[in-house]
Motif scaffolding. Structure first.
Motif, PDB file in Angstrom:
ATOM      1  N   GLN A   1     -13.324  21.856 -37.286  1.00 15.49           N
ATOM      2  CA  GLN A   1     -14.214  22.900 -37.507  1.00 15.49           C
ATOM      3  C   GLN A   1     -13.404  24.260 -37.868  1.00 15.49           C
ATOM      4  O   GLN A   1     -14.147  24.998 -38.509  1.00 15.49           O
ATOM      5  N   GLN A   2     -12.488  24.216 -37.690  1.00 14.73           N
ATOM      6  CA  GLN A   2     -11.771  25.607 -38.031  1.00 14.73           C
ATOM      7  C   GLN A   2     -11.462  25.595 -39.546  1.00 14.73           C
ATOM      8  O   GLN A   2     -11.608  26.568 -40.087  1.00 14.73           O
ATOM      9  N   ALA A   3     -11.237  24.415 -40.046  1.00 13.95           N
ATOM     10  CA  ALA A   3     -11.172  24.193 -41.488  1.00 13.95           C
ATOM     11  C   ALA A   3     -12.535  24.708 -42.226  1.00 13.95           C
ATOM     12  O   ALA A   3     -12.695  25.218 -43.109  1.00 13.95           O
ATOM     13  N   MET A   4     -13.384  23.920 -41.707  1.00 10.64           N
ATOM     14  CA  MET A   4     -14.913  24.299 -42.159  1.00 10.64           C
ATOM     15  C   MET A   4     -15.088  25.809 -42.029  1.00 10.64           C
ATOM     16  O   MET A   4     -15.912  26.332 -43.051  1.00 10.64           O
ATOM     17  N   THR A   5     -14.855  26.412 -40.909  1.00  4.65           N
ATOM     18  CA  THR A   5     -15.100  27.702 -40.368  1.00  4.65           C
ATOM     19  C   THR A   5     -14.458  28.660 -41.439  1.00  4.65           C
ATOM     20  O   THR A   5     -15.125  29.524 -42.322  1.00  4.65           O
ATOM     21  N   LEU A   6     -13.278  28.443 -41.672  1.00  6.36           N
ATOM     22  CA  LEU A   6     -12.207  29.343 -42.461  1.00  6.36           C
ATOM     23  C   LEU A   6     -12.772  29.374 -43.984  1.00  6.36           C
ATOM     24  O   LEU A   6     -12.680  30.275 -44.712  1.00  6.36           O
ATOM     25  N   ASN A   7     -12.816  28.185 -44.420  1.00  5.34           N
ATOM     26  CA  ASN A   7     -13.039  27.907 -45.616  1.00  5.34           C
ATOM     27  C   ASN A   7     -14.626  28.008 -46.367  1.00  5.34           C
ATOM     28  O   ASN A   7     -14.646  28.676 -47.385  1.00  5.34           O
ATOM     29  N   VAL A   8     -15.734  27.746 -45.464  1.00  5.89           N
ATOM     30  CA  VAL A   8     -16.869  27.537 -45.874  1.00  5.89           C
ATOM     31  C   VAL A   8     -17.532  28.815 -45.347  1.00  5.89           C
ATOM     32  O   VAL A   8     -18.279  29.803 -45.811  1.00  5.89           O
ATOM     33  N   THR A   9     -17.621  28.663 -43.997  1.00  5.69           N
ATOM     34  CA  THR A   9     -18.400  29.731 -43.152  1.00  5.69           C
ATOM     35  C   THR A   9     -18.159  31.143 -43.546  1.00  5.69           C
ATOM     36  O   THR A   9     -19.298  31.897 -43.660  1.00  5.69           O
ATOM     37  N   THR A  10     -16.989  31.376 -43.544  1.00  7.88           N
ATOM     38  CA  THR A  10     -16.407  32.756 -44.140  1.00  7.88           C
ATOM     39  C   THR A  10     -17.119  33.116 -45.489  1.00  7.88           C
ATOM     40  O   THR A  10     -17.393  34.297 -45.643  1.00  7.88           O
ATOM     41  N   ALA A  11     -17.126  32.394 -46.205  1.00 11.39           N
ATOM     42  CA  ALA A  11     -17.697  32.658 -47.638  1.00 11.39           C
ATOM     43  C   ALA A  11     -19.260  32.856 -47.527  1.00 11.39           C
ATOM     44  O   ALA A  11     -19.972  33.818 -47.961  1.00 11.39           O
ATOM     45  N   VAL A  12     -19.988  31.902 -46.537  1.00 18.85           N
ATOM     46  CA  VAL A  12     -21.360  32.109 -46.405  1.00 18.85           C
ATOM     47  C   VAL A  12     -21.869  33.409 -45.801  1.00 18.85           C
ATOM     48  O   VAL A  12     -22.450  34.134 -46.210  1.00 18.85           O
ATOM     49  N   LEU A  13     -21.032  33.780 -44.701  1.00 18.34           N
ATOM     50  CA  LEU A  13     -21.406  34.854 -44.065  1.00 18.34           C
ATOM     51  C   LEU A  13     -20.831  36.102 -44.906  1.00 18.34           C
ATOM     52  O   LEU A  13     -21.666  37.244 -44.811  1.00 18.34           O
ATOM     53  N   GLY A  14     -19.692  36.061 -45.505  1.00 22.17           N
ATOM     54  CA  GLY A  14     -19.174  37.208 -46.117  1.00 22.17           C
ATOM     55  C   GLY A  14     -20.369  37.702 -47.341  1.00 22.17           C
ATOM     56  O   GLY A  14     -20.763  38.692 -47.644  1.00 22.17           O
ATOM     57  N   ALA A  15     -20.830  36.525 -47.891  1.00 24.68           N
ATOM     58  CA  ALA A  15     -21.936  36.672 -49.141  1.00 24.68           C
ATOM     59  C   ALA A  15     -23.146  37.360 -48.341  1.00 24.68           C
ATOM     60  O   ALA A  15     -23.696  38.236 -48.792  1.00 24.68           O
ATOM     61  N   GLY A  16     -23.455  36.846 -47.332  1.00 22.93           N
ATOM     62  CA  GLY A  16     -24.945  37.103 -46.521  1.00 22.93           C
ATOM     63  C   GLY A  16     -24.867  38.775 -46.201  1.00 22.93           C
ATOM     64  O   GLY A  16     -25.716  39.323 -46.293  1.00 22.93           O
ATOM     65  N   GLU A  17     -23.486  39.157 -45.726  1.00 24.56           N
ATOM     66  CA  GLU A  17     -23.567  40.458 -45.282  1.00 24.56           C
ATOM     67  C   GLU A  17     -23.239  41.475 -46.396  1.00 24.56           C
ATOM     68  O   GLU A  17     -23.810  42.484 -46.409  1.00 24.56           O
ATOM     69  N   VAL A  18     -22.703  40.922 -47.428  1.00 22.25           N
ATOM     70  CA  VAL A  18     -22.250  42.167 -48.436  1.00 22.25           C
ATOM     71  C   VAL A  18     -23.433  42.246 -49.592  1.00 22.25           C
ATOM     72  O   VAL A  18     -23.225  43.304 -50.058  1.00 22.25           O
ATOM     73  N   ALA A  19     -24.193  41.100 -49.524  1.00 18.97           N
ATOM     74  CA  ALA A  19     -25.470  41.257 -50.653  1.00 18.97           C
ATOM     75  C   ALA A  19     -26.104  42.677 -50.303  1.00 18.97           C
ATOM     76  O   ALA A  19     -26.373  43.340 -51.295  1.00 18.97           O
ATOM     77  N   GLN A  20     -26.582  42.921 -49.120  1.00 19.81           N
ATOM     78  CA  GLN A  20     -27.199  44.290 -48.998  1.00 19.81           C
ATOM     79  C   GLN A  20     -26.527  45.358 -49.394  1.00 19.81           C
ATOM     80  O   GLN A  20     -27.158  46.514 -49.973  1.00 19.81           O
ATOM     81  N   HIS A  21     -25.164  45.308 -49.077  1.00 23.45           N
ATOM     82  CA  HIS A  21     -24.454  46.610 -49.576  1.00 23.45           C
ATOM     83  C   HIS A  21     -24.326  46.596 -51.175  1.00 23.45           C
ATOM     84  O   HIS A  21     -24.172  47.805 -51.559  1.00 23.45           O
ATOM     85  N   MET A  22     -24.118  45.609 -51.749  1.00 22.03           N
ATOM     86  CA  MET A  22     -24.278  45.530 -53.249  1.00 22.03           C
ATOM     87  C   MET A  22     -25.485  45.936 -53.973  1.00 22.03           C
ATOM     88  O   MET A  22     -25.473  46.831 -54.678  1.00 22.03           O
ATOM     89  N   ARG A  23     -26.243  45.352 -53.117  1.00 21.09           N
ATOM     90  CA  ARG A  23     -27.684  45.991 -53.747  1.00 21.09           C
ATOM     91  C   ARG A  23     -27.924  47.539 -53.682  1.00 21.09           C
ATOM     92  O   ARG A  23     -28.486  48.018 -54.735  1.00 21.09           O
ATOM     93  N   LYS A  24     -27.392  48.036 -52.528  1.00 23.61           N
ATOM     94  CA  LYS A  24     -27.547  49.496 -52.566  1.00 23.61           C
ATOM     95  C   LYS A  24     -26.854  50.102 -53.603  1.00 23.61           C
ATOM     96  O   LYS A  24     -27.117  51.297 -54.139  1.00 23.61           O
ATOM     97  N   ARG A  25     -25.862  49.503 -54.115  1.00 24.63           N
ATOM     98  CA  ARG A  25     -24.902  50.198 -55.201  1.00 24.63           C
ATOM     99  C   ARG A  25     -25.425  49.764 -56.562  1.00 24.63           C
ATOM    100  O   ARG A  25     -24.765  49.988 -57.454  1.00 24.63           O
ATOM    101  N   GLY A  26     -26.537  48.913 -56.595  1.00 27.52           N
ATOM    102  CA  GLY A  26     -26.979  48.588 -57.831  1.00 27.52           C
ATOM    103  C   GLY A  26     -26.435  47.276 -58.441  1.00 27.52           C
ATOM    104  O   GLY A  26     -26.607  47.083 -59.554  1.00 27.52           O
TER     105      GLY A  26
END
Ligand SMILES: NC(=O)c1ccc[n+]([C@@H]2O[C@H](COP(=O)([O-])OP(=O)(O)OC[C@H]3O[C@@H](n4cnc5c(N)ncnc54)[C@H](O)[C@@H]3O)[C@@H](O)[C@H]2O)c1
Length: 256
Positions: free
Chosen positions: A107-132
């Protein structure tokens, strides 16, 4: 300067390739937030950067938790005043075999390798949209492009990261967000030690080391700066028409 006025975030930023990413991004004009679990190494990095004339933001977070990942991205956005670039670089080798699997390690491998990328993308998209728009970069591996005899779970995770990157390149294109994946070959960082013990202490004998190097057409291991410079290029407007790429930086390993 290639990242003038850009607001950049790098995860797993206190060591290896990510650490050099902080150095190169800042040198090219970005304001950088560096996220890592290692508070001491982050503090040392901040001191080193200050001596070079750059103030960086450091955020200590355990990216293997949902709060750690979501919270640190949003904290970075608050402190930077937005986000143009995220290099979501966290990952670990994980268990060496599917047999006698320890589910916590899995689970640790799945979390750090995959889930971090999923959550990072999910959170950052709104911030990037605001910057165009923006540039989102994931770190996969050659093991995300071809099978890995000694690291099947790592390989499964890194294939997932490639799939995520290509899919999000489609999803986010209309928002001006480019999404690319770097696939490093074996690169000389502390993490490499996690792999080289597998398959019979690969680097511990000249014969095994020669075998390993023979599998790389350029005949050597990668250097962390070669990966960080690739991230710099993908982050910059020089790569403005590049999205959805899973780019091997591997001395030709995946050509065969
Ligand atoms: N080194 C290689 O040969 C190689 C090859 C292909 C891909 N990669 C990928 O590169 C990325 C990092 O590799 P590196 O070689 O730069 O590693 P590294 O060992 O130099 O650095 C890893 C960093 O991750 C941080 N970290 C570990 N667990 C964390 C957690 N729970 N929360 C926050 N931070 C955490 C560590 O503190 C460290 O600073 C990974 O995604 C890895 O899969 C490495």
């Amino acid at each position: 300067m290639r990242l003038k006025n850009k607001l950049a975030v790098i995860t797993a930023a206190a060591s290896g390739m990510g650490r050099l990413g902080v150095v190169f991004f800042a040198r090219e004009g970005a304001t950088v937030a560096a996220i890592d679990i290692n508070a001491e190494a982050l503090a040392e990095l901040a001191v080193e950067m200050k001596a070079k004339g750059s103030e960086i933001i450091t955020i200590v977070a355990d990216l293997s938790t949902e709060d750690g990942m979501r919270g640190s991205i949003n904290e970075a956005a608050d402190k930077l005043g937005g986000i143009d670039i995220l290099w979501a670089h966290a990952g670990i080798p994980g268990p060496a075999s599917v047999e006698n699997l320890d589910m916590t390690e899995y689970q640790q491998a799945m979390t750090l390798n995959v889930t971090t990328a999923v959550l990072g993308a999910g959170e950052v998209a709104q911030h990037m949209r605001k910057r165009g728009g923006g540039s989102l970069i994931f770190t996969s591996s050659i093991s995300g492009l071809v099978g890995s005899m000694f690291s099947p779970i790592y390989s499964a995770c890194k294939f997932a990261v490639v799939g995520l990157g290509k899919s999000l390149a489609l999803s986010f294109a209309a928002d001006g967000i480019r999404v690319n994946v770097i696939c490093p070959g074996l690169t000389e960082t502390p993490m490499m030690e996690g792999f080289v013990g597998r398959g019979g202490e690969i680097l511990n004998s000249a014969e095994n080391k020669n075998k390993l190097l023979a599998s790389v057409p350029l005949g050597r291991l990668g250097q962390p700066e070669e990966i960080a410079l690739t991230a710099l290029w993908l982050a910059s407007d020089e790569a403005s028409f590049v999205t959805g790429v899973a780019l091997p930086v591997d001395g030709g390993y995946t050509c065969r």
